[in-house]
Design an enzyme around this catalytic site. Structure first.
Site, PDB file in Angstrom:
ATOM      1  N   GLY A 168       8.042   8.378 -32.447  1.00 45.92           N
ATOM      2  CA  GLY A 168       8.477   9.712 -32.843  1.00 45.92           C
ATOM      3  C   GLY A 168       7.676  10.260 -34.005  1.00 45.92           C
TER       4      GLY A 168
ATOM      5  N   ASP B 298       5.248   1.739 -23.839  1.00 45.07           N
ATOM      6  CA  ASP B 298       3.972   2.293 -24.291  1.00 45.07           C
ATOM      7  C   ASP B 298       2.887   1.223 -24.311  1.00 45.07           C
ATOM      8  OD1 ASP B 298       5.106   4.786 -24.560  1.00 45.07           O
ATOM      9  OD2 ASP B 298       5.576   4.533 -26.682  1.00 45.07           O
TER      10      ASP B 298
ATOM     11  N   GLU C 192       0.887   2.511 -33.160  1.00 45.29           N
ATOM     12  CA  GLU C 192       1.564   3.748 -32.752  1.00 45.29           C
ATOM     13  C   GLU C 192       3.005   3.767 -33.248  1.00 45.29           C
ATOM     14  OE1 GLU C 192       3.089   6.236 -28.835  1.00 45.29           O
ATOM     15  OE2 GLU C 192       1.798   4.490 -28.537  1.00 45.29           O
TER      16      GLU C 192
ATOM     17  N   LYS D 223       2.710  -1.449 -31.011  1.00 42.19           N
ATOM     18  CA  LYS D 223       3.823  -0.509 -31.179  1.00 42.19           C
ATOM     19  C   LYS D 223       4.927  -1.280 -31.888  1.00 42.19           C
ATOM     20  CE  LYS D 223       6.312   3.254 -29.612  1.00 42.19           C
ATOM     21  NZ  LYS D 223       5.937   4.648 -29.363  1.00 42.19           N
TER      22      LYS D 223
ATOM     23  N   GLY E 128       1.851  13.084 -27.208  1.00 43.42           N
ATOM     24  CA  GLY E 128       0.602  12.504 -26.729  1.00 43.42           C
ATOM     25  C   GLY E 128       0.084  11.326 -27.530  1.00 43.42           C
ATOM     26  N   LYS E 129       0.922  10.728 -28.364  1.00 45.62           N
ATOM     27  CA  LYS E 129       0.479   9.606 -29.203  1.00 45.62           C
ATOM     28  C   LYS E 129      -0.022   8.423 -28.378  1.00 45.62           C
ATOM     29  CE  LYS E 129       4.167   8.637 -31.500  1.00 45.62           C
ATOM     30  NZ  LYS E 129       5.087   9.428 -30.632  1.00 45.62           N
ATOM     31  N   THR E 130       0.667   8.128 -27.294  1.00 48.54           N
ATOM     32  CA  THR E 130       0.299   6.962 -26.493  1.00 48.54           C
ATOM     33  C   THR E 130      -1.050   7.166 -25.817  1.00 48.54           C
ATOM     34  OG1 THR E 130       2.644   6.463 -26.122  1.00 48.54           O
ATOM     35  CG2 THR E 130       1.060   5.418 -24.649  1.00 48.54           C
ATOM     36  N   ILE E 131      -1.311   8.373 -25.326  1.00 47.41           N
ATOM     37  CA  ILE E 131      -2.601   8.668 -24.705  1.00 47.41           C
ATOM     38  C   ILE E 131      -3.715   8.590 -25.745  1.00 47.41           C
ATOM     39  CG2 ILE E 131      -3.944  10.390 -23.443  1.00 47.41           C
ATOM     40  CD1 ILE E 131      -1.592   9.023 -21.916  1.00 47.41           C
TER      41      ILE E 131
END
Length: 219
Positions: free
Chosen positions: A99, A43, A96, A32, A14-17
């Protein structure tokens, strides 16, 4: 101006959200450093679509959805730390990672080691799955061993009792709780952002423990 690195206990947590929510909440730009796979729907594209944030170009765009060092090897590309430089901006910046914290980044260095020398704060994203508590504890231990400024943690899909246990055991504030949404839309992102922004602006040192399910407040 704040620079905040969003890192996960694993990939796909859920990093992108979270990045989209924080970009909206803090009126921040997004970067990113390494995009591995999904180049057509990266992303950066997702964050821009959901939050409207300006997204800086990636330092590396790799074709396979693998850890950066492996994806680079397949593309016959050498990832050089000297080429991973945070973009110059006077705005808040959300960074971000690709991984987990200890994912291999270059051929010789782990991701956490590449970014640990940067003057940034960190937010950890943890998603509930079998083994996630162990992965969360190990990641926090690795981050603390590098003396990083950890603002707190976002938990994704945890039952309330496990969320409470994590808070007590790890002793990090819960910045936010992500609910299981049927669909992630601009409205959902905006609703989370408004909740988080209210707490962030009331405390100049950062977010201190906001949670909830914004989708329940849409009416």
């Amino acid at each position: 101006m704040q620079r905040i690195i969003i890192v996960g206990i694993d990939t796909g947590v859920g990093k992108t959200i979270v990045s989209a929510i924080l970009a909206r909440a803090l009126n921040a730009e997004y970067w990113k450093p390494i995009q591995a796979g999904n180049l057509e729907n990266s992303d950066s594209n997702i964050v821009h679509e959901l939050s409207g944030a300006y997204c800086h170009p990636e330092a590396y765009r790799l074709h396979k959805p693998l850890s950066p060092h492996k994806a680079a090897q397949i593309d016959n590309v050498s990832i050089e730390e000297s080429h991973i430089c945070a973009p110059k901006t006077t705005s808040n910046l959300i960074i971000e990672t690709s991984g987990g914290f200890l994912s291999p980044c270059t051929s010789k260095r782990l991701q956490g080691d590449v970014f640990s020398s940067w003057s940034c704060s960190w937010i950890l994203v943890s998603q509930a799955y079998l083994g996630s508590i162990n992965h969360t504890c190990l990641t926090v231990e690795a981050m603390r061993s590098r003396n990083l400024n950890i603002l707190g943690m976002v938990v994704n899909g945890y039952p309330e009792d496990e969320e409470h246990w994590l808070t007590q055991e790890i002793k990090l504030p819960i910045i936010g709780t992500l609910a299981k949404e049927k669909e992630i839309t601009k409205t959902i992102i905006s609703c989370y952002a408004e909740q988080w922004k209210e707490v962030w602006t009331s405390n100049h040192q950062g977010i201190q423990g906001v949670s909830g399910t914004p989708s329940l407040n849409l009416h």
